[in-house]
Design an enzyme around this catalytic site. Sequence first.
Site, PDB file in Angstrom:
ATOM      1  N   ASP A  29      43.281  38.806  31.888  1.00  0.00           N
ATOM      2  CA  ASP A  29      42.754  39.580  33.012  1.00  0.00           C
ATOM      3  C   ASP A  29      43.932  39.782  33.951  1.00  0.00           C
ATOM      4  O   ASP A  29      45.098  39.845  33.506  1.00  0.00           O
ATOM      5  CB  ASP A  29      41.543  38.862  33.644  1.00  0.00           C
ATOM      6  N   ASP A  30      43.685  39.913  35.242  1.00  0.00           N
ATOM      7  CA  ASP A  30      44.758  40.221  36.179  1.00  0.00           C
ATOM      8  C   ASP A  30      45.835  39.116  36.168  1.00  0.00           C
ATOM      9  O   ASP A  30      45.596  38.003  35.720  1.00  0.00           O
ATOM     10  CB  ASP A  30      44.156  40.362  37.578  1.00  0.00           C
TER      11      ASP A  30
ATOM     12  N   LYS B 201      40.653  46.400  29.402  1.00  0.00           N
ATOM     13  CA  LYS B 201      39.808  46.455  30.606  1.00  0.00           C
ATOM     14  C   LYS B 201      40.601  47.205  31.665  1.00  0.00           C
ATOM     15  O   LYS B 201      41.686  46.764  32.055  1.00  0.00           O
ATOM     16  CB  LYS B 201      39.484  45.028  31.064  1.00  0.00           C
TER      17      LYS B 201
ATOM     18  N   ASP C 279      40.654  48.381  35.376  1.00  0.00           N
ATOM     19  CA  ASP C 279      40.063  48.187  36.700  1.00  0.00           C
ATOM     20  C   ASP C 279      40.339  49.407  37.589  1.00  0.00           C
ATOM     21  O   ASP C 279      41.014  50.350  37.164  1.00  0.00           O
ATOM     22  CB  ASP C 279      40.671  46.901  37.298  1.00  0.00           C
TER      23      ASP C 279
ATOM     24  N   SER D  14      35.848  50.228  34.832  1.00  0.00           N
ATOM     25  CA  SER D  14      35.213  49.857  36.105  1.00  0.00           C
ATOM     26  C   SER D  14      34.848  51.102  36.912  1.00  0.00           C
ATOM     27  O   SER D  14      34.416  51.000  38.067  1.00  0.00           O
ATOM     28  CB  SER D  14      36.160  48.982  36.920  1.00  0.00           C
TER      29      SER D  14
ATOM     30  N   ARG E  45      31.452  48.527  34.134  1.00  0.00           N
ATOM     31  CA  ARG E  45      30.897  47.729  35.218  1.00  0.00           C
ATOM     32  C   ARG E  45      30.164  48.630  36.203  1.00  0.00           C
ATOM     33  O   ARG E  45      30.681  49.667  36.602  1.00  0.00           O
ATOM     34  CB  ARG E  45      32.037  46.993  35.929  1.00  0.00           C
TER      35      ARG E  45
ATOM     36  N   ASP F  41      31.548  41.952  41.344  1.00  0.00           N
ATOM     37  CA  ASP F  41      32.042  40.829  40.535  1.00  0.00           C
ATOM     38  C   ASP F  41      31.081  39.656  40.588  1.00  0.00           C
ATOM     39  O   ASP F  41      30.566  39.313  41.653  1.00  0.00           O
ATOM     40  CB  ASP F  41      33.372  40.315  41.114  1.00  0.00           C
TER      41      ASP F  41
HETATM   42  C1  GLA Z   1      38.292  43.105  39.979  1.00  0.00           C
HETATM   43  C2  GLA Z   1      37.441  42.994  38.715  1.00  0.00           C
HETATM   44  C3  GLA Z   1      37.389  41.555  38.254  1.00  0.00           C
HETATM   45  C4  GLA Z   1      38.797  41.039  38.000  1.00  0.00           C
HETATM   46  C5  GLA Z   1      39.645  41.213  39.244  1.00  0.00           C
HETATM   47  C6  GLA Z   1      41.102  40.915  39.000  1.00  0.00           C
HETATM   48  O1  GLA Z   1      37.706  42.480  41.068  1.00  0.00           O
HETATM   49  O2  GLA Z   1      36.162  43.484  38.940  1.00  0.00           O
HETATM   50  O3  GLA Z   1      36.613  41.448  37.075  1.00  0.00           O
HETATM   51  O4  GLA Z   1      39.362  41.743  36.914  1.00  0.00           O
HETATM   52  O5  GLA Z   1      39.580  42.544  39.754  1.00  0.00           O
HETATM   53  O6  GLA Z   1      41.888  41.084  40.124  1.00  0.00           O
END
Ligand code: GLA
Length: 421
Positions: free
Chosen positions: A84-85, A160, A162, A194, A219, A223
């Site tokens: 992820d990030d 993914k 964002d 997203s 999404r 979150d």
């Molecule tokens: C957003 C996404 C989360 C995650 C964060 C990472 O908030 O919705 O799922 O990936 O960024 O910074």
Amino acid sequence: MEIFLKIWFCSLVLLNILPLCYCLDNGLALSPPMGWLAWQRFRCNTDCENDPKHCISERLFMEMADLMVSEGYAKAGYNLISLDDCWLDKKRGSDGRLRPDPLRFPSGIRALSNYIHSRGLRFGIYEDFGNYTCAGYPGILNHMELDAQTFADWQVDYVKLDGCYSFPSQMDKGYPEFGYFLNRTERPMIYSCSWPFYQLINKMEPDYKSISNTCHLWRNFEDIQDSWQSVTSIIDYYGDNQDTLIPLAGPGHWNDPDMLIIGNFGLSYEQSRAQMCMWAIMASPLLMSVDLRTIRPEFKAILQNSEIIAVNQDPLGVQGRRIYKKQGVEIWTKPVLPMNGKKFSWAVVVLNRRVDGTPSQVTVPLRELGLDSEEGYHVRELNDHKDIGFLSKDQAIRVDVNPSGVVMLKCTIQRVPPFTP
Ligand code: GLA
């Protein structure tokens, strides 16, 4: 006819006649994706010096990949490990390419991808449509073609994307454009978007037709956080907006209510069962975010419950519906296989959100659940793997549901036994 049109449309794209390919029907994500994502549990911990076990590093993902296999998650269907990030370096390389943080990912992303593939798993990556990711690392804006190619070169299976630091008004063009570049690499990649969420919080109406033609999952809501309050707010969003959201879901395209938080700090045992059953009945992606090194056995058992996973992965791919909500009790139903003629079998979740400390007794006639087959149903409880027995459409189901807990049933439609003289 429809198939012919699609092939024709895609050939035009391949011949560069059309600029964008919306032919996402590429055989991926035919059932809701299942896997492991880093974010909810490990966030943006980059301090490998002081916290080497929990920081975002290649070591973390390799350890999780090993445990996915050795602890039976892969066998249960969880086949993806995704970054992820906070995996990126703060700057692109001199060739303009994305690169990982050199201290935390010293072997490089291709090596990590190889490692995860060698365990028989798929490899996922995180990026952002805007200038920066939500945590401030380089985004893909102005580099879409190169980044899609870089992901393909790294043998990525899942992306993914964002939407921080971007204009939601540009997403209707930008998300399909990146999808086009992903498709053009010819490497099949699941595309998680997203896009609708960022538009909704900016009071825009998402173009769900385009979204579900472009993305395999998306999404819609905020979150998830490590609390029951967060889980129930998500359940409410999907229940309150079900008439919009249910028709969007199906093989190859899913609403994504965010990660499973089972096994972390915020949910009790009952609440963890409730999240699992609700995500299963909503045909949601099952993306765990938990430390697989320390998860307690009872939570692991919830995540690996094969009968509940089977409902989630049912080939019909229909998202469940909330059919009752009163005085803290909800009933959700989802049609599943096998069918008898035009009639379905059904999964049923009774969710008790009451907090008075004794189980609530819920009695529902089958007919009121929409279960009206003349031949009746075989009813089984899926959390405890218990047969309840045969019920005719004129009988009622009676269950005791624990506070902030669930009962999940599968009602398998019966067939008339063949006549034997
Ligand atoms: C957003 C996404 C989360 C995650 C964060 C990472 O908030 O919705 O799922 O990936 O960024 O910074």
